[in-house]
Structure formats: C-alpha cells, structure tokens
Design a protein around this motif. Structure first.
Motif, PDB file in Angstrom:
ATOM      1  N   HIS A 549      41.598  44.498  41.813  1.00 54.35           N
ATOM      2  CA  HIS A 549      42.129  45.409  42.802  1.00 54.35           C
ATOM      3  C   HIS A 549      42.487  44.836  44.257  1.00 54.35           C
ATOM      4  N   SER A 550      42.821  43.109  44.289  1.00 57.38           N
ATOM      5  CA  SER A 550      42.985  43.091  44.467  1.00 57.38           C
ATOM      6  C   SER A 550      43.623  41.591  45.071  1.00 57.38           C
ATOM      7  N   ILE A 551      44.803  41.329  46.214  1.00 56.76           N
ATOM      8  CA  ILE A 551      45.646  40.014  46.047  1.00 56.76           C
ATOM      9  C   ILE A 551      44.279  38.441  45.298  1.00 56.76           C
ATOM     10  N   GLU A 552      43.657  38.554  46.518  1.00 58.60           N
ATOM     11  CA  GLU A 552      42.262  38.450  46.824  1.00 58.60           C
ATOM     12  C   GLU A 552      41.834  37.491  45.317  1.00 58.60           C
ATOM     13  N   GLU A 553      41.689  38.671  44.234  1.00 59.70           N
ATOM     14  CA  GLU A 553      40.920  38.623  43.305  1.00 59.70           C
ATOM     15  C   GLU A 553      41.790  38.159  42.391  1.00 59.70           C
ATOM     16  N   ILE A 554      42.749  38.424  42.348  1.00 63.35           N
ATOM     17  CA  ILE A 554      44.253  37.386  41.498  1.00 63.35           C
ATOM     18  C   ILE A 554      43.793  36.317  41.513  1.00 63.35           C
ATOM     19  N   GLN A 555      43.755  35.856  43.182  1.00 61.18           N
ATOM     20  CA  GLN A 555      43.903  34.278  43.467  1.00 61.18           C
ATOM     21  C   GLN A 555      43.105  33.702  42.944  1.00 61.18           C
ATOM     22  N   SER A 556      41.849  34.045  43.220  1.00 60.31           N
ATOM     23  CA  SER A 556      40.592  33.716  42.184  1.00 60.31           C
ATOM     24  C   SER A 556      40.862  32.994  40.927  1.00 60.31           C
ATOM     25  N   LEU A 557      41.629  33.780  40.098  1.00 54.20           N
ATOM     26  CA  LEU A 557      41.705  34.226  38.859  1.00 54.20           C
ATOM     27  C   LEU A 557      42.520  32.534  38.634  1.00 54.20           C
ATOM     28  N   ILE A 558      43.308  32.536  39.102  1.00 52.37           N
ATOM     29  CA  ILE A 558      44.463  31.671  38.979  1.00 52.37           C
ATOM     30  C   ILE A 558      44.178  30.042  39.394  1.00 52.37           C
ATOM     31  N   THR A 559      43.299  30.570  40.640  1.00 52.71           N
ATOM     32  CA  THR A 559      42.793  29.599  40.761  1.00 52.71           C
ATOM     33  C   THR A 559      41.128  28.441  39.758  1.00 52.71           C
ATOM     34  N   ALA A 560      40.615  29.582  39.298  1.00 52.46           N
ATOM     35  CA  ALA A 560      40.097  29.650  38.031  1.00 52.46           C
ATOM     36  C   ALA A 560      40.857  28.809  36.875  1.00 52.46           C
ATOM     37  N   PRO A 622      50.829  28.862  28.971  1.00 51.31           N
ATOM     38  CA  PRO A 622      51.761  29.343  29.685  1.00 51.31           C
ATOM     39  C   PRO A 622      51.828  31.121  29.559  1.00 51.31           C
ATOM     40  N   LEU A 623      51.282  31.370  28.482  1.00 53.56           N
ATOM     41  CA  LEU A 623      51.719  33.327  28.726  1.00 53.56           C
ATOM     42  C   LEU A 623      50.212  33.369  29.465  1.00 53.56           C
ATOM     43  N   ARG A 624      49.199  32.999  29.754  1.00 49.90           N
ATOM     44  CA  ARG A 624      48.470  33.016  30.541  1.00 49.90           C
ATOM     45  C   ARG A 624      48.894  32.973  32.222  1.00 49.90           C
ATOM     46  N   ASP A 625      49.656  31.449  31.765  1.00 49.66           N
ATOM     47  CA  ASP A 625      50.282  31.654  33.795  1.00 49.66           C
ATOM     48  C   ASP A 625      51.209  32.721  34.254  1.00 49.66           C
ATOM     49  N   GLN A 626      51.900  33.999  32.993  1.00 44.07           N
ATOM     50  CA  GLN A 626      52.733  34.598  33.832  1.00 44.07           C
ATOM     51  C   GLN A 626      52.054  36.044  33.318  1.00 44.07           C
ATOM     52  N   MET A 627      50.815  36.102  32.337  1.00 42.08           N
ATOM     53  CA  MET A 627      50.333  37.382  32.654  1.00 42.08           C
ATOM     54  C   MET A 627      49.833  37.930  33.838  1.00 42.08           C
ATOM     55  N   LEU A 628      48.931  36.264  34.687  1.00 37.84           N
ATOM     56  CA  LEU A 628      47.931  36.599  35.818  1.00 37.84           C
ATOM     57  C   LEU A 628      49.285  36.429  37.165  1.00 37.84           C
ATOM     58  N   GLN A 629      50.754  35.774  37.228  1.00 36.70           N
ATOM     59  CA  GLN A 629      52.136  35.801  37.477  1.00 36.70           C
ATOM     60  C   GLN A 629      52.526  37.592  37.815  1.00 36.70           C
ATOM     61  N   GLU A 630      52.133  37.870  36.748  1.00 37.46           N
ATOM     62  CA  GLU A 630      52.382  39.575  36.247  1.00 37.46           C
ATOM     63  C   GLU A 630      51.920  40.201  37.831  1.00 37.46           C
ATOM     64  N   GLU A 631      50.386  40.113  37.212  1.00 35.05           N
ATOM     65  CA  GLU A 631      49.368  40.789  37.761  1.00 35.05           C
ATOM     66  C   GLU A 631      49.530  40.450  39.737  1.00 35.05           C
ATOM     67  N   VAL A 632      49.985  39.107  39.777  1.00 34.87           N
ATOM     68  CA  VAL A 632      49.823  38.441  41.456  1.00 34.87           C
ATOM     69  C   VAL A 632      50.988  39.722  41.936  1.00 34.87           C
ATOM     70  N   ARG A 634      52.068  42.784  40.616  1.00 29.79           N
ATOM     71  CA  ARG A 634      51.554  44.172  40.676  1.00 29.79           C
ATOM     72  C   ARG A 634      50.624  44.391  41.798  1.00 29.79           C
ATOM     73  N   GLN A 635      49.843  43.624  42.266  1.00 29.49           N
ATOM     74  CA  GLN A 635      48.603  43.134  43.736  1.00 29.49           C
ATOM     75  C   GLN A 635      49.928  42.969  44.879  1.00 29.49           C
ATOM     76  N   GLN A 636      50.665  42.643  44.620  1.00 31.10           N
ATOM     77  CA  GLN A 636      51.761  42.584  45.863  1.00 31.10           C
ATOM     78  C   GLN A 636      51.854  43.669  46.164  1.00 31.10           C
ATOM     79  N   ALA A 637      53.142  44.359  44.927  1.00 31.80           N
ATOM     80  CA  ALA A 637      53.224  46.045  44.810  1.00 31.80           C
ATOM     81  C   ALA A 637      52.344  46.737  45.270  1.00 31.80           C
TER      82      ALA A 637
END
Length: 897
Positions: A549-560, A622-632, A634-637
């Motif tokens: 629900h936030s950029i912080e949460e998706i950023q946490s997933l990207i870090t992991a 790379p598919l996971r990379d793309q999915m996370l970037q799409e979520e980023v 969406r969260q930015q929107a």
C-alpha cells in the motif's frame, strides 16, 4: 311681531336639545315664519317623505303633514318607530281634548330626550298649523336623525358637513361649503353615491351643465338601490336661487345613515378578515411543517436499519457495491435531506415568529415531531452512519487479504501435493526384500536422501497450516474447504512421517548386509537435493504474489529481491560443484569401463533436472524485476493521487473553517440596515454555492483514491468525511443566519420599529456580547437591561428570563432580545378588538348568525368562522346562533375552544 302674529312670537326663542344647538338666532325663526313659498314646498315634500320612510315600517303613511298628525296617533307611532321605544297608550277618543292629550304625550316624549321645546304647544298641532307642524318635524329630525352625527367633536350640522366634504373631496366640480347652493347641480349627491357604491353611477359621464339630469339620477339610484325615498324635486331645487337648507340636510342625513353603517360593518369585516387570514396562513404553515417532519422522520426510520446492518458480504465485488451504494447515499440521497432538515428548522422559527408577532399562542407540533425530536433522530442517523464507511473499507481490506491468502494457500498446497504425490506408495513398497546387496545399499542411501527432502518440506507444511489458521481467524467464507484440504495435507504428512520411520527401521535391520555405496552418487544426491529444494524455494519466492500500500513497502520487497540476486553467484558455484560430481562419475565410469544404468540410485534428481530448474530461476529473476518496477509505478501514481487530494483538502478545509468564522461575525460586525446585512449574507451564500465545484472535484479525487485502494494519506489531516461534514455545517449555518435576519426584518416591520431603533438594539447587544458568539449569558443580559434603564429585582428578572429563554438554555439570542424589546410597545390586534368587530357585524348582539357571517365576510372566511364557532347558549337566542366571543378568545390562545 307680537300684535301681528301672537303664536309666531312665542316661537321666536332659541330651541335647545341635549348639548347640541340649532337655529339659535331669532332671525332664523323669523325667516322660517316668513318662509319662502319655494322653501315651504321643499320642506313639505322632504319632511313628508322622511316621515313616510319610517312610518312604512309600521305599515302606514301620511298624505298631508298638517292634517295627518292632528290627532297625535301617527305622531306617537312615528316617534315609537324612530326611537325603538314604547310611548304611553294613546287616548282612543276623537274629541279635541283626546287629540291634544295624544299630541302632548308625543311632545313630552321629545322633551324626555333632552329637547327643550319652546312655545310649541299641542293646540297649534291639533289645529293644523302648517309652519308649526313643520317646525316640530324638523325638531324631531334634528334630534333623531342628525344629532348623533359628529365628526371630530364638531356639532351635528358641522359634522354632517365635514363628512360630506371628506367623501366628495376627490371629485371634480364638487365643492361642498353649505347645505343649499352647493347641492344645486346634483354632482355632490352623485359623488356621495359613487364614493360608496361606484357600481351604481358612472361619474365620468356626468356633466355640470345638466343639473336636473344629475339630481334625478341621484334620486332614482338612491330610491332603487339604497332604500332612500325621493324627498326633493329636481326642478324645484334648480329653479330656487337658494334651496331650503333643512330639506337638503334631511335628505343628505339619510345618505350618512345608509353609508356610515356600511362603513362600520366594512371596517369590522376587514379586521376579522385580516385576523382570519393570519390564522389560515399559520395553519397552512403548521400543516406543511407536520408533512415535512413526517417525511423526514420516515426517511430516517428507513435509512437507519440499512446503516446499522454490518453483515459483511462474502465477495469483494459485493462489498465494493455496498461502498458504491454508500457513496450514492452521501452524494445524492443525504444532501437533499440535510437541506430539508435545515428548511424545517427555518420554517419552524419563521412560524413561531409570525405567531408571536400576531399575538397567537406558540405552535406545538404533534407528538414525536418536535424540532428536538427531529434533531435527536438526525443525531441517531449520524451516529449509525459514523463508522459505516470505515467498516466497509475494513471489510474490503479483509476480503482483499483473504483472497490473497486463499490464492497463496492454493499455490502452496498444489506444490506440496505435487511433491507428495506417490510418496506413500514408494515408502510402503518392500523392494529391499528381493534386492541385491548393492541395491539394498542403494535403497538405504536413497531413503536417507528422502528423509533430508522430507525435513526440507516441513516448513511448507507449517506455512500451509499457518495460512489456513489466518483464513479462519479472518472469517474466510470458504473456510470449510480450506480446513478440509489442510487437514488432508496434515494427516498425509503425519502418515509420511510414520511410513518413513518404518522404512528406515526396515533398512537398518539389513544395514549389515550393505557394502560401501558409490560415494560420488551419494554425494551428488546429498548436494543436489538441498540445492534443488533451494531452487524450489527461489522459484516459489520469485512467483510469490504480494500486496503493498505504499512506496516504502514495495521498496522493501525490491531490497529483498536485490539481496536474493546477490546470492545467485554463490548458488551458481554450488550448482557447478554439484554438476562437477556428476561429471566425475561419468569420468570414472569411462575410465574404468563401468556400464552405468543412467540412474542415480540415491536420488531421482538428474543433472538435467538441476539445469532446467536453474534456467527457470534465471528466467524468473527479470520477470520479478519487471513486476516490482510496475508496482513501484503504481505506488508512485497512488502517491500522486494522495498529494493531489491533500493539496485540495488543505485549501478547502481551512476555507470552510474561515467562512464559518466569518458568518458567525457577519451579522454582528456589518453596519447598516438589515437589508444590507441580508444582501451581504446572500453574497456569502452565493460565494459558498459557487465553491461547490471544488467540493465535487475533491469527491472525484477521493473516489479515484478509493478505487485505487488508497486508504491513508499522510499529507493532510482533512479526510473526505471531515470536508463533507464541514460543508454541510457551512450550508446549514449560512441558511440559519439568513433566516435570523429575515425574522429580524419580519419583527421590525410587524412591530413598526425603525432601522435606527434596531441599530440601537444591536449596538447594545453587541456591547454585552462578551464572547462575540451572537449570545449573551444571563449576567450580561441583566447588565444590558440595567444600562437601558430597567429597574430589575430578582422576581422581575426571572420573569423576563422566562420570556427570552423559555427552554432554559442560559443564553439570550439576538432574536429573543429584539422580541423582548419590541413586544410590550408594539401595536397588535387583540381578542378584544376582534370581539368588538364581530359585535358590529352582529348589530350589538352577543351572538352572530350564519346569514350575517355570509353576508359580511368573504365566502372562505365566513365558512372558516361557521365551522369553528360553537353554538351560542343564552335566553331568547335563535336556533343556529353562534358564539363569536369564545371564538375570538380562542384565536389568541385564551380559551380551550
């Protein structure tokens, strides 16, 4: 004159009656006794017609004024008719002394009315003295037809002249200065008739050069429509240089009596109509209040159960539909009801003001429909409404979480079930019984590898159980299916453990038979199994669904994910090491000519399996990379939506608060008239209405946020609910403030107070309004009254407080202050005035008839009275007599009629 006319000499003295004085000059009497023949002719005709206009009520008349009064009988009858009193019984004899006795009874009756008859004796009347008889009749006319005519404390003659002058003042060619030549052209008489009955004469068509036509028109119309007999002759008046004043006065007095009574009745009828119209309008307002209150309460009664229903739907779609229904309720259905509630309070205050101004009792709505009842019902509505939207959003989050968990549960179960498929059969077989030594050894190693794999899957089973428990705790709608599947997996897992232990026991029993197994096969199996399990976990993690629900949460997933990618080189080393073992096996087999079966006896994993799964991992990264970037993205929107909403809310919220504060001060701070205050408030209201588009835009952004499942916003303290409530309060406050000024205008106009007085009242009120909130507390109010000259004891002040604060709120509003300052000095109609008006319509009776009401009042107001008046109870009252006294009292709340 004494030796020429002895009887005449006795009449040459002033004649008095009551406090009025007529013909006080001797030359007037001398003029009468030397009466111009034309004047005598006019007097005979006029006095005869006047007498007959009264005698016909008794069924008789006279032909000759000297002869027909000689026996005194018709003279006594005339006096009885015009006075309404009984005279002594007349003598029936026909002798001269009988006649004299009857005439004396008539003359004595005249004297009893305060008239001093000087030297008028019965003998002259009995002897048929014409001039003496005319003088006596003139005395009667003066006493009974003219004496009571008085306008502004003038004498009767002057009063009648003043009445004529006032009534004819607007008419061209009419200038009434006397009772002789002013009437010769007939226009004055026509003007009198037209002034009171314009339907009888077309005054615009009369000509001053047609006096005979004008006079005959007046005589004919008066006789036909006004019941005034023809007492004069047009030709005689026109042809006489100076018409007889007494004849003219007698005839004109008939018009006064014909019209003055009608004017009095009309005035009384107008007063009653005005009072009844006020009551009818107030009753209509009461009915409208009752209807509006009933409709609003019924809507609240229907709406509250809907908002109280907190039974959650099982699907996300159904709960989102509930949320949309609630949005429609707040945007479409509730705002008109907010306006209705505000309008209802305004109507109630306006009605009470009108009732107070018209001296009527206060309006008491029917049980359950008081303003306080509606306020309590509305408060109950808002209480159940509060939290409903939050509950809906919480339920939507819960269902979203449930859907996510359910899908995750199914995925893990499917993977686990795919792994366990056939395992029970393998563990149950007894292949070791017929195996060779090498095969038994291989089976032992293979079982050890299976145990390692089994232990590695323990975490997944525990995760499946944990997800199932969370689904149960969150009240998942298909929990039964989840529990059944979970229980099956757990039961199977327990069974696998039991079978594994049994097979190990069996293999250990024959362990002494086993030789050293191929170390390389065993090492490959041991290294390949955990590495394969790691790759399974990696595939599972790379395919794992997530909800943030936030950029912080998706950023946490990207870090992991970045951390995971950092481990790939090390994993690749492990893969190459494992594959190196297999290469060594092939090399040894080739070197020593060992024929391999192609199957590792200790594991089902082949090098190809490791390579394929490794390729899958590299493909998924790379598919996971793309999915996370799409979520980023969406969260930015979503963050942009948050900031967009907050930017507007942070403007609109303070704007509403500022407008509320401005409105609370506007009626206190604005100088000038109430109309100027009203114009200013109307401008405020228009500015507020024009601002509605900003609220609508914010509602649109709020809806976009909710559709994007955005439920928090750290950039603003103003939620949509705060803005909605503030906006509704702002609309209600400006409407109430405008209504207060409207009521002040209504009070000012009805009470007749000037703008200067109103400004003085407001200045006093503002001075003692210490808190500047539009109200005074009792101590400030007492100080205000003392400053205005009131000498207040405790008892008097307590009485005044019950008037200005009947509900014991311990505050005095400006409207209540204005009402108090104007109440005791204002001129309002009273029950006594209405009674007096009805008494006029009823001809001084204490009751009134249906016919009289219908004759004197407009149809709808006549029927209004008839339907509400009670029957009059009294001696000699006719059937159908109505009690207007109790009715008048009831109009002002002074009886229980």
């Amino acid at each position: 004159a004494d030796h020429l006319h002895p009887p005449i000499a006795r009449l040459s003295h002033p004649t008095y009656w009551g406090h009025e004085e007529y013909m006080t000059q001797e030359e007037d009497w001398d003029r009468d006794l030397l009466l111009d023949p034309a004047w005598e002719k006019q007097q005979r005709k006029t006095f005869t017609a006047w007498c007959n206009s009264h005698l016909r009520k008794a069924g008789t008349q006279i032909e000759n004024i000297e002869e027909d009064f000689r026996n005194g009988l018709k003279l006594m009858l005339l006096l009885e008719v015009i006075s309404g009193e009984r005279l002594p019984k007349p003598d029936k004899g026909k002798m001269r002394f009988h006649k004299i006795a009857n005439v004396n009874k008539a003359l004595d009756f005249i004297c009893s009315k305060g008239v001093k008859l000087v030297s008028i004796g019965a003998e002259e009347i009995v002897d048929g003295n014409g001039k003496m008889t005319l003088g006596m009749i003139w005395t009667i006319i003066l006493r009974f037809a003219i004496q009571d005519i008085s306008v502004e404390e003038t004498s009767a003659k002057e009063g009648l002249l003043l009445w004529c002058q006032r009534k004819t003042a607007p008419y061209r060619n009419v200038n009434v200065q006397n009772f002789h030549i002013s009437w010769k052209d007939g226009l004055a008489l026509c003007a009198l008739i037209h002034r009171h009955r314009p339907d009888l004469i077309d005054y615009s068509k009369l000509r001053k050069d047609d006096p005979i036509g004008n006079l005959n028109t007046a005589f004919e119309v008066a006789e036909k429509f006004l019941d005034i007999p023809k007492m004069l002759d047009a030709e005689d008046i026109v042809n006489t240089p100076k018409p007889d004043e007494k004849a003219i006065m007698t005839y004109v007095s008939c018009f006064y009596h014909a019209f003055a009574g009608a004017e009095q009745a009309e005035t009384a009828a107008n007063r009653i109509c005005k009072v009844l119209a006020v009551n009818q309008e107030n009753e209509k307002l009461m009915e409208e209040y009752e209807k509006l209150a009933s409709e609003l309460l019924e809507w609240i009664r229907r709406t509250v159960p809907w908002l109280e229903n907190r039974v959650a739907e099982q699907t996300m779609r159904a709960m989102q539909q509930k949320l949309e229904d609630f949005r429609d309720y707040r945007r479409i259905h509730k705002p008109p009801r907010v306006q209705e509630k505000c309008q209802l309070e305004i109507n109630f205050n306006t009605l009470q003001t009108k009732l107070r101004l018209s001296n009527r009792p206060a309006f008491m709505p029917s049980e359950g429909k008081m303003v306080s009842d509606i306020a309590n019902a509305w408060k109950g509505l808002e209480q159940v409404e509060k939290g409903y939207e939050e509950w809906l959003l919480t339920e939507i989050r819960r269902l979203e979480r449930l859907d996510h968990l359910a899908e995750k549960f199914k995925q893990k179960c499917s993977m686990h079930e795919a792994w366990t498929s056939g395992k029970e059969g393998l563990l149950s077989q007894k292949d070791y019984e017929s195996a060779s030594l090498m095969e038994i050894r291989a089976l032992m190693r293979k079982h050890e590898a299976f145990e390692s794999d089994l232990a590695a899957h323990q975490d997944r089973v525990e995760q499946i159980a944990a997800i199932a428990q969370e689904l149960n705790e969150l009240d998942y709608h298909d929990a039964a299916t989840v529990n059944t599947r979970c229980q099956g997996i757990c039961d199977q897992w327990d069974n696998l453990g039991t079978l594994t232990q049994k097979r190990r026991d069996a293999l250990e029993r024959v362990e002494k038979l086993w030789e050293t197994i191929d170390q390389l096969y065993l090492e490959f199996a041991k290294r390949a199994a955990p590495f394969n399990n790691w790759m399974d976990g990696a595939v599972e993690d790379l395919q794992d669904m997530f909800i943030v629900h936030s950029i912080e949460e998706i950023q946490s997933l990207i870090t992991a994910h970045d951390q995971f990618k950092a481990t790939l080189p090390e994993a690749d080393k492990e893969r190459m090491a494992t594959m190196g073992i297999h290469s060594e096996i092939l090399k040894i087999a080739q070197t020593y000519g060992i024929k391999l079966s192609g199957i590792n006896p200790y594991t089902n994993l082949s090098p190809q399996d490791i390579s394929n799964k490794w390729d899958t991992v590299k493909h998924l990264v790379p598919l996971r990379d793309q999915m996370l970037q799409e979520e980023v993205a969406r969260q930015q929107a979503n963050e942009r939506l948050r900031r967009q909403f907050a930017a507007q809310a942070n403007i609109i919220g303070p704007w509403i608060q500022t407008k509320m504060e401005e409105i609370s001060h506007v009626s206190v701070d604005i100088a000038g008239s109430l109309e100027e205050q009203m114009n200013s408030l109307k401008q405020y209201e228009q500015n507020i209405i024009n601002y509605k588009s900003n609220i609508d835009k914010l509602e649109g952004d709020h809806q976009l946020s909710q559709e994007s499942l955005i439920f928090d916003n750290k950039h603003t303290n103003y939620s949509m609910e705060h803005v909605r409530v503030g906006w509704e309060q702002l609309l209600t406050t400006i409407a109430r403030t405008i209504n207060e000024v409207e009521n002040q205008i209504l009070t000012r106009d009805a009470k007749g107070i000037s703008q200067e007085q109103l400004n003085e009242f407001r200045a006093s009120f503002n001075h003692f309004d210490r808190k500047r909130n539009g109200m005074m507390d009792p101590d400030d109010f007492r100080a205000c009254l003392i400053s205005m000259g009131y000498d207040l004891g405790e008892v008097e002040f307590a009485r005044i407080m019950t008037l200005v604060d009947p509900n014991n709120t311990s505050v005095v509003t400006f409207q209540a202050f204005i009402d108090f300052m104007t109440r005791e000095t204002a001129e309002t109609d009273t029950a006594e005035q209405v009674m007096a008006s009805f008494k006029i319509l009823a001809s001084d009776k204490n009751y009134i008839t249906v016919d009289e009401l219908r004759r004197e009042l407009p149809p709808d107001q006549a029927e209004y009275c008839i339907s509400r008046m009670t029957r009059f109870v009294g001696p000699d009252s006719p059937a159908g007599a109505l009690d207007y006294i109790s009715f008048s009292s009831a109009l002002y709340g002074e009886s229980d009629l």
